[in-house]
Scaffold this motif. Structure first.
Motif, short mmCIF file in Angstrom:
data_model
loop_
_atom_site.label_atom_id
_atom_site.label_comp_id
_atom_site.label_asym_id
_atom_site.label_seq_id
_atom_site.Cartn_x
_atom_site.Cartn_y
_atom_site.Cartn_z
N ARG A 1 -9.31 2.03 -1.80
CA ARG A 1 -9.45 3.20 -0.93
C ARG A 1 -8.34 4.20 -1.21
NH1 ARG A 1 -12.63 6.18 0.07
NH2 ARG A 1 -13.98 4.38 0.49
N VAL A 2 -7.13 3.73 -1.42
CA VAL A 2 -6.00 4.62 -1.73
C VAL A 2 -6.26 5.35 -3.05
CG1 VAL A 2 -3.53 4.72 -2.29
CG2 VAL A 2 -4.34 3.24 -0.44
N ASP B 1 -9.16 7.96 -2.65
CA ASP B 1 -8.68 9.11 -1.88
C ASP B 1 -7.81 10.02 -2.75
OD1 ASP B 1 -10.03 8.25 0.33
OD2 ASP B 1 -8.27 7.41 1.36
N ALA B 2 -6.98 9.39 -3.59
CA ALA B 2 -6.11 10.17 -4.47
C ALA B 2 -6.92 10.95 -5.50
CB ALA B 2 -5.11 9.26 -5.17
N LYS C 1 1.05 4.37 -2.69
CA LYS C 1 0.97 5.78 -2.30
C LYS C 1 2.18 6.56 -2.82
CE LYS C 1 -1.83 5.13 1.88
NZ LYS C 1 -1.85 5.19 3.36
N ILE D 1 0.84 -1.20 0.00
CA ILE D 1 0.00 0.00 0.00
C ILE D 1 0.88 1.26 0.00
CG2 ILE D 1 -1.64 1.34 1.35
CD1 ILE D 1 -2.92 -1.03 -0.01
N SER D 2 1.96 1.22 0.75
CA SER D 2 2.89 2.34 0.78
C SER D 2 3.54 2.56 -0.59
CB SER D 2 3.98 2.12 1.84
OG SER D 2 3.42 2.11 3.14
#
Length: 392
Positions: free
Chosen positions: A73-74, A77-78, A43, A39-40
């Motif tokens: 979700r990432v 959100d972006a 991002k 996930i990082s």
């Protein structure tokens, strides 16, 4: 490029040069914490890119809801934080559930689009997968096998090897290899469900059960790398609009020291006598027709360059001529008749050719048939064979 692999059989990678974040393998975490590193990485990719971020899930075999919602979700959100950024999610028809799972994201946010990769990668597949064309492929293989049977041992074929036949079509080549050379294992992969269904029937008809027929995208195979002693791919590079991409996959699944074997044509070199001028004109036009649909039936002599560019060494190239003297001339005539039906039929009409052009186009095929069946005639169809060894 940064890369992480949590847990085993799952990978997440970001390629800054192509602005592509890729997910591959099986991702089934019990909680989002288990995939925190991945996930990082996503991002970080979002922070770095400008314009479009491609999310490649072509090799994503399994994904549970926990992982899906964490990654999505990432992305959502972006979208809300950056109106300048677009997301293109690239799926494959081979892994159909990914298209279904991700497709609704466009409804949630117009900055997200979903593309089915292989619908664009195979621009001519509807022609070559025409079910009416399938039976004649068996005749073609019967005619080429007389030559390939003697050629194959020079290119790495021997008993007991582990072999993959990629773009196996109706599977008859794999059956003949199994009967004559007895590899320890054959995986036969194709992108056409109709061809694979026919392939299983062919194998059953020969009483052969040892071939693993697999549905898959040859340019993004869900096969592990470095596992086959010999990888064959016949008459297929010429119908892909990116043969270099396909060769990269053949290279990947081949063992170091193993060989990749390809066959391709140069259709403008098809010949016949009598009526040679008409025949020559038509096959020159065949090459142009295929080029219109982003296929290259002139690829045969280019095989050495493609193999070298893909990283192979010890490259062997040879050619042979299938003729009306190879067995029953009627077989040769049947093949040409099938070509006429598809090339001067559906393909020429789709290109928008005039009735006058199509009539002349058909005449060349008919003259080739005439040459094949003439008691003093000669008709030929040239094939180029090439193989290269993957370095140790």
């Amino acid at each position: 490029m940064s890369s992480v692999n949590p847990p085993a059989r799952f990978s997440a990678e970001f390629d800054a040069n192509s602005q592509e974040f890729s997910l591959a393998g099986v991702v089934r975490p019990r909680s989002a914490d288990e995939i925190a590193t991945s996930i990082s990485t996503l991002k970080e990719a979002i922070e770095e890119v400008r314009g479009v971020l491609y999310i490649n899930v072509k090799r994503l075999i399994q994904m549970n809801n926990t992982a899906f919602h964490a990654f999505v979700r990432v992305v959502l959100d972006a979208c809300r934080a950056r109106s300048d950024l677009r997301f293109v999610i690239i799926t494959s028809s081979v892994v159909g559930w990914t298209t279904r799972m991700f497709a609704h994201l466009n409804k949630l946010d117009p900055q997200i689009t979903v593309e089915v990769y292989d619908s664009k990668f195979y621009p001519g597949q509807n022609f070559v997968e025409n079910t009416s064309f399938i039976p004649i492929l068996r005749t073609q293989t019967k005619m080429t096998w007389r030559h390939e049977r003697a050629i194959l041992p020079r290119h790495g074929m021997r008993p007991g090897i582990v072999m993959a036949d990629i773009c196996c079509g109706i599977g008859d080549f794999a059956v003949l290899v199994q009967k004559d050379f007895q590899p320890a294992r054959i995986v036969a992969l194709d992108h056409s469900r109709a061809s694979l269904a026919y392939a299983r029937d062919v194998a059953a008809g020969f009483g052969i059960s040892g071939i693993e027929y697999t549905y898959g995208d040859a340019s993004e195979m869900l096969l592990e790398g470095n596992q086959f002693d010999l990888v064959t791919c016949r008459h297929s590079l010429q119908i892909f609009n990116r043969p270099d991409v396909l060769l990269g996959e053949l290279y990947r699944i081949c063992k170091p020291g193993g060989r990749v074997y390809v066959t391709n044509e140069k259709n403008s070199h098809c010949l016949g006598e009598p009526r040679s001028q008409s025949i020559q004109w038509t096959y020159n036009e065949v090459a142009k027709l295929f080029s219109h649909f982003e296929m290259d039936v002139e690829l045969g002599p280019k095989s050495r360059r493609y193999l070298a560019d893909a990283g192979f060494e010890d490259i062997i190239v040879e050619s042979f001529m299938v003729t009306n003297l190879d067995g029953d001339p009627r077989d040769f005539a049947d093949v040409i008749m099938a070509w006429e039906d598809v090339y001067a039929g559906e393909m020429a009409v789709k290109r928008g050719d005039s009735a006058e052009f199509i009539q002349r186009f058909r005449q060349g095929f008919q003259d080739h048939i005439f040459a094949a069946l003439h008691p003093k005639g000669y008709a030929g169809w040239p094939i180029w064979v090439a193989s290269g060894r993957k370095p140790l």
